[in-house]
Motif scaffolding. Structure first.
Motif, PDB file in Angstrom:
ATOM      1  N   TRP A  18      44.749  23.461  44.634  1.00 57.02           N
ATOM      2  CA  TRP A  18      43.831  24.304  43.866  1.00 57.02           C
ATOM      3  C   TRP A  18      44.443  25.668  43.577  1.00 57.02           C
ATOM      4  O   TRP A  18      45.186  26.214  44.402  1.00 57.02           O
ATOM      5  CB  TRP A  18      42.534  24.532  44.640  1.00 57.02           C
ATOM      6  CG  TRP A  18      41.557  23.399  44.585  1.00 57.02           C
ATOM      7  CD1 TRP A  18      41.519  22.313  45.405  1.00 57.02           C
ATOM      8  CD2 TRP A  18      40.459  23.257  43.675  1.00 57.02           C
ATOM      9  NE1 TRP A  18      40.475  21.492  45.072  1.00 57.02           N
ATOM     10  CE2 TRP A  18      39.804  22.048  44.008  1.00 57.02           C
ATOM     11  CE3 TRP A  18      39.959  24.020  42.620  1.00 57.02           C
ATOM     12  CZ2 TRP A  18      38.679  21.586  43.321  1.00 57.02           C
ATOM     13  CZ3 TRP A  18      38.842  23.570  41.935  1.00 57.02           C
ATOM     14  CH2 TRP A  18      38.207  22.375  42.272  1.00 57.02           C
ATOM     15  N   VAL A  21      42.132  31.763  39.507  1.00 57.26           N
ATOM     16  CA  VAL A  21      42.585  32.770  38.550  1.00 57.26           C
ATOM     17  C   VAL A  21      41.417  33.684  38.222  1.00 57.26           C
ATOM     18  O   VAL A  21      40.405  33.238  37.662  1.00 57.26           O
ATOM     19  CB  VAL A  21      43.115  32.134  37.246  1.00 57.26           C
ATOM     20  CG1 VAL A  21      43.637  33.216  36.302  1.00 57.26           C
ATOM     21  CG2 VAL A  21      44.209  31.119  37.548  1.00 57.26           C
ATOM     22  N   THR A  22      41.531  34.965  38.571  1.00 58.83           N
ATOM     23  CA  THR A  22      40.515  35.930  38.150  1.00 58.83           C
ATOM     24  C   THR A  22      40.897  36.473  36.777  1.00 58.83           C
ATOM     25  O   THR A  22      42.061  36.471  36.384  1.00 58.83           O
ATOM     26  CB  THR A  22      40.392  37.095  39.142  1.00 58.83           C
ATOM     27  OG1 THR A  22      41.629  37.842  39.172  1.00 58.83           O
ATOM     28  CG2 THR A  22      40.076  36.591  40.546  1.00 58.83           C
ATOM     29  N   ALA A  24      40.059  35.063  33.980  1.00 57.79           N
ATOM     30  CA  ALA A  24      40.543  33.875  33.274  1.00 57.79           C
ATOM     31  C   ALA A  24      39.917  33.677  31.900  1.00 57.79           C
ATOM     32  O   ALA A  24      40.254  32.728  31.201  1.00 57.79           O
ATOM     33  CB  ALA A  24      40.285  32.624  34.119  1.00 57.79           C
ATOM     34  N   GLY A  29      45.255  36.006  31.944  1.00 57.39           N
ATOM     35  CA  GLY A  29      44.547  35.138  32.876  1.00 57.39           C
ATOM     36  C   GLY A  29      44.171  33.812  32.254  1.00 57.39           C
ATOM     37  O   GLY A  29      44.294  32.753  32.890  1.00 57.39           O
ATOM     38  N   SER A  33      45.727  30.231  33.513  1.00 58.06           N
ATOM     39  CA  SER A  33      44.837  29.164  33.976  1.00 58.06           C
ATOM     40  C   SER A  33      45.061  27.887  33.176  1.00 58.06           C
ATOM     41  O   SER A  33      45.051  26.779  33.735  1.00 58.06           O
ATOM     42  CB  SER A  33      43.374  29.616  33.893  1.00 58.06           C
ATOM     43  OG  SER A  33      42.994  29.886  32.560  1.00 58.06           O
ATOM     44  N   ARG A  34      45.285  28.010  31.887  1.00 54.20           N
ATOM     45  CA  ARG A  34      45.546  26.834  31.046  1.00 54.20           C
ATOM     46  C   ARG A  34      46.863  26.150  31.461  1.00 54.20           C
ATOM     47  O   ARG A  34      46.930  24.923  31.541  1.00 54.20           O
ATOM     48  CB  ARG A  34      45.579  27.229  29.575  1.00 54.20           C
ATOM     49  CG  ARG A  34      45.876  26.066  28.634  1.00 54.20           C
ATOM     50  CD  ARG A  34      45.742  26.447  27.185  1.00 54.20           C
ATOM     51  NE  ARG A  34      44.348  26.516  26.774  1.00 54.20           N
ATOM     52  CZ  ARG A  34      43.736  27.608  26.330  1.00 54.20           C
ATOM     53  NH1 ARG A  34      44.393  28.743  26.236  1.00 54.20           N
ATOM     54  NH2 ARG A  34      42.467  27.566  25.981  1.00 54.20           N
ATOM     55  N   ALA A  37      46.349  24.316  34.766  1.00 52.36           N
ATOM     56  CA  ALA A  37      45.618  23.065  34.556  1.00 52.36           C
ATOM     57  C   ALA A  37      46.531  22.007  33.955  1.00 52.36           C
ATOM     58  O   ALA A  37      46.492  20.834  34.347  1.00 52.36           O
ATOM     59  CB  ALA A  37      44.408  23.312  33.652  1.00 52.36           C
ATOM     60  N   VAL A  43      41.422  23.941  39.178  1.00 52.73           N
ATOM     61  CA  VAL A  43      41.405  25.375  38.938  1.00 52.73           C
ATOM     62  C   VAL A  43      40.010  25.964  39.117  1.00 52.73           C
ATOM     63  O   VAL A  43      39.011  25.402  38.635  1.00 52.73           O
ATOM     64  CB  VAL A  43      41.896  25.705  37.507  1.00 52.73           C
ATOM     65  CG1 VAL A  43      42.032  27.210  37.334  1.00 52.73           C
ATOM     66  CG2 VAL A  43      43.219  25.016  37.215  1.00 52.73           C
ATOM     67  N   VAL A  45      38.188  29.127  37.809  1.00 51.54           N
ATOM     68  CA  VAL A  45      38.350  30.173  36.799  1.00 51.54           C
ATOM     69  C   VAL A  45      37.248  31.212  36.980  1.00 51.54           C
ATOM     70  O   VAL A  45      36.068  30.879  37.033  1.00 51.54           O
ATOM     71  CB  VAL A  45      38.345  29.601  35.366  1.00 51.54           C
ATOM     72  CG1 VAL A  45      39.619  28.837  35.095  1.00 51.54           C
ATOM     73  CG2 VAL A  45      37.134  28.706  35.114  1.00 51.54           C
ATOM     74  N   THR A  68      37.567  21.641  37.510  1.00 53.52           N
ATOM     75  CA  THR A  68      37.515  23.064  37.173  1.00 53.52           C
ATOM     76  C   THR A  68      36.167  23.626  37.597  1.00 53.52           C
ATOM     77  O   THR A  68      35.120  23.084  37.233  1.00 53.52           O
ATOM     78  CB  THR A  68      37.707  23.297  35.662  1.00 53.52           C
ATOM     79  OG1 THR A  68      38.872  22.605  35.217  1.00 53.52           O
ATOM     80  CG2 THR A  68      37.874  24.776  35.372  1.00 53.52           C
TER      81      THR A  68
END
Length: 270
Positions: A18, A21-22, A24, A29, A33-34, A37, A43, A45, A68
């Protein structure tokens, strides 16, 4: 830019399953995150725009087949930070990306103190709390990765963005030190210090920026550097701008940044 299959495997093996991401919902961000993933990470987000994040979660699940989880909270509050810790408590987080943050600009004495305090809470206090929390978790699990988003303005004082640059100097210093402290415990720390990025940041900060990079130009270099470097200047533009100042004494850098930032904020004083 895309991650190679070899890099995806390396990242998943070292920092999965896992990632959190803050920040996001936009900019760096969002792109990080993309990419995570796409590399097969489940993830979490985080951001303030719940509907946007929910659409993002649906996209990730449909396109990449990953789990997610959405956390919508305000990191300028203790409750908002606590919610992130609570939601991720039962997830085997192996990678923490502290991307949430924003900037202010203009003459410091003319700024609204309330805005500066909120920025301090998001850029520094929340980052401190979350980095401390996940440092402890990663040490306990014997491995992990932390990515902190600094800025090229963190290396000297910056007139017309005095307080924002100070918050990023905090991030840069914290990351540099933690990279050495946490290395013996199997935890990699990378502090990325990008130059100007077209991400919506400039609008909220009240800046007019001409030369900018796109988030996708720096996100891949950031992930590729994790576990290999402790500080990264991502993107060609960043390297050129920082390199041009490398031999200038610190007081000279401050004067140069005054001219640069003065041009970006001239409309505020007209």
């Amino acid at each position: 830019m895309k991650l190679s299959e070899k890099e995806k495997v390396r990242l998943r093996t070292a920092y999965g399953p896992w990632a959190l991401v803050t920040g996001a919902s936009s900019g760096i961000g969002l792109e990080l995150s993309r990419l995570l993933a796409s590399a097969g990470f489940d993830v979490v987000v985080h951001g303030r725009r719940a509907l946007l994040l929910q659409r993002l979660a649906e996209e990730f699940t449909k396109q990449y087949g990953v789990q997610t989880v959405v956390v919508s909270s305000d990191l300028s509050t203790e409750e908002g930070v606590h919610e992130v810790s609570t939601v991720t408590a039962d997830k085997d987080i192996g990678l923490f990306v502290g991307s949430a943050g924003f900037g202010t600009s203009g003459l410091f004495h003319q700024s609204k103190l309330e805005d500066e305090i909120v920025m301090l809470r998001v850029n520094v206090d929340a980052l401190l709390r979350l980095t401390h929390h996940f440092s402890q978790r990663f040490v306990a699990r014997g491995k992990g990765g932390i990515i902190l988003l600094s800025s090229m303005v963190s290396f000297q004082g910056v007139p017309y963005a005095a307080h924002y640059a100070s918050t990023k100097a905090y991030v840069q210093s914290l990351g540099e030190a933690l990279a050495h402290e946490l290395m013996p415990y199997g935890v990699d720390v990378l502090t990325a210090a990008p130059g100007p990025v077209r991400s919506g940041f400039e609008s909220r900060a009240g800046l007019h920026m001409n030369l900018t990079m796109k988030p996708e130009q720096i996100a891949v270099p950031i992930l590729k550097a994790l576990g290999k470097e402790s500080t990264l200047l991502p993107g060609l533009l960043t390297k050129v701008l920082v390199g041009a100042l490398r031999t200038v004494p610190r007081w000279g850098k401050v004067m140069i940044m005054q001219k640069v930032m003065g041009g970006m904020t001239a409309h505020q004083r007209s």
